[in-house]
Write a protein that holds these residues in place. Sequence first.
Motif, PDB file in Angstrom:
ATOM      1  N   UNK A  49       0.843  -1.189   0.000  1.00 21.70           N
ATOM      2  CA  UNK A  49       0.000   0.000   0.000  1.00 21.70           C
ATOM      3  C   UNK A  49       0.881   1.243   0.000  1.00 21.70           C
ATOM      4  N   UNK A  50       0.387   2.314  -0.610  1.00 23.11           N
ATOM      5  CA  UNK A  50       1.106   3.569  -0.607  1.00 23.11           C
ATOM      6  C   UNK A  50       1.304   4.034   0.830  1.00 23.11           C
ATOM      7  N   UNK A  51       2.500   4.501   1.105  1.00 24.66           N
ATOM      8  CA  UNK A  51       2.806   4.985   2.443  1.00 24.66           C
ATOM      9  C   UNK A  51       3.283   3.905   3.383  1.00 24.66           C
ATOM     10  N   UNK A  52       3.452   2.678   2.899  1.00 29.51           N
ATOM     11  CA  UNK A  52       3.843   1.586   3.787  1.00 29.51           C
ATOM     12  C   UNK A  52       5.298   1.707   4.262  1.00 29.51           C
ATOM     13  N   UNK A  53       6.111   2.557   3.619  1.00 31.53           N
ATOM     14  CA  UNK A  53       7.505   2.748   4.033  1.00 31.53           C
ATOM     15  C   UNK A  53       7.668   4.032   4.852  1.00 31.53           C
ATOM     16  N   UNK A  54       6.581   4.613   5.276  1.00 30.59           N
ATOM     17  CA  UNK A  54       6.642   5.864   6.032  1.00 30.59           C
ATOM     18  C   UNK A  54       7.507   5.660   7.273  1.00 30.59           C
ATOM     19  N   UNK A  55       8.447   6.583   7.439  1.00 30.53           N
ATOM     20  CA  UNK A  55       9.339   6.501   8.595  1.00 30.53           C
ATOM     21  C   UNK A  55      10.582   5.670   8.346  1.00 30.53           C
ATOM     22  N   UNK A  56      10.659   4.947   7.238  1.00 36.89           N
ATOM     23  CA  UNK A  56      11.813   4.110   6.932  1.00 36.89           C
ATOM     24  C   UNK A  56      12.827   4.825   6.041  1.00 36.89           C
ATOM     25  N   UNK A  57      12.403   5.874   5.388  1.00 33.35           N
ATOM     26  CA  UNK A  57      13.266   6.585   4.458  1.00 33.35           C
ATOM     27  C   UNK A  57      13.450   8.015   4.951  1.00 33.35           C
ATOM     28  N   UNK A  58      14.698   8.466   4.964  1.00 30.89           N
ATOM     29  CA  UNK A  58      14.974   9.841   5.365  1.00 30.89           C
ATOM     30  C   UNK A  58      15.776  10.530   4.270  1.00 30.89           C
TER      31      UNK A  58
END
Length: 75
Positions: A49-58
């Motif tokens: 789902x879109x946004x499933x990597x939120x917080x994993x990429x900076x």
Amino acid sequence: MQQITLAEASKNLPNLIEAALGGEEIIIIKDNQPLVKLTPVPPLKHHPKYGSAKGLITISDDFDEPLEDFKEYME
């Protein structure tokens, strides 16, 4: 491989679908010519789902600053 006429197939479609799901190859014919082959559709792959990597990429604060190697071109 089972060949069945279009008229017969329209009467027995649920049974033909079950047979195809069970691995049997079903060919529907009309005027002794093959028209359609019933085959199962492979299971759909799970898509993230879109946004499933939120917080994993900076992204660093200076991401869009010019690179040191290209500063001479910026002048």
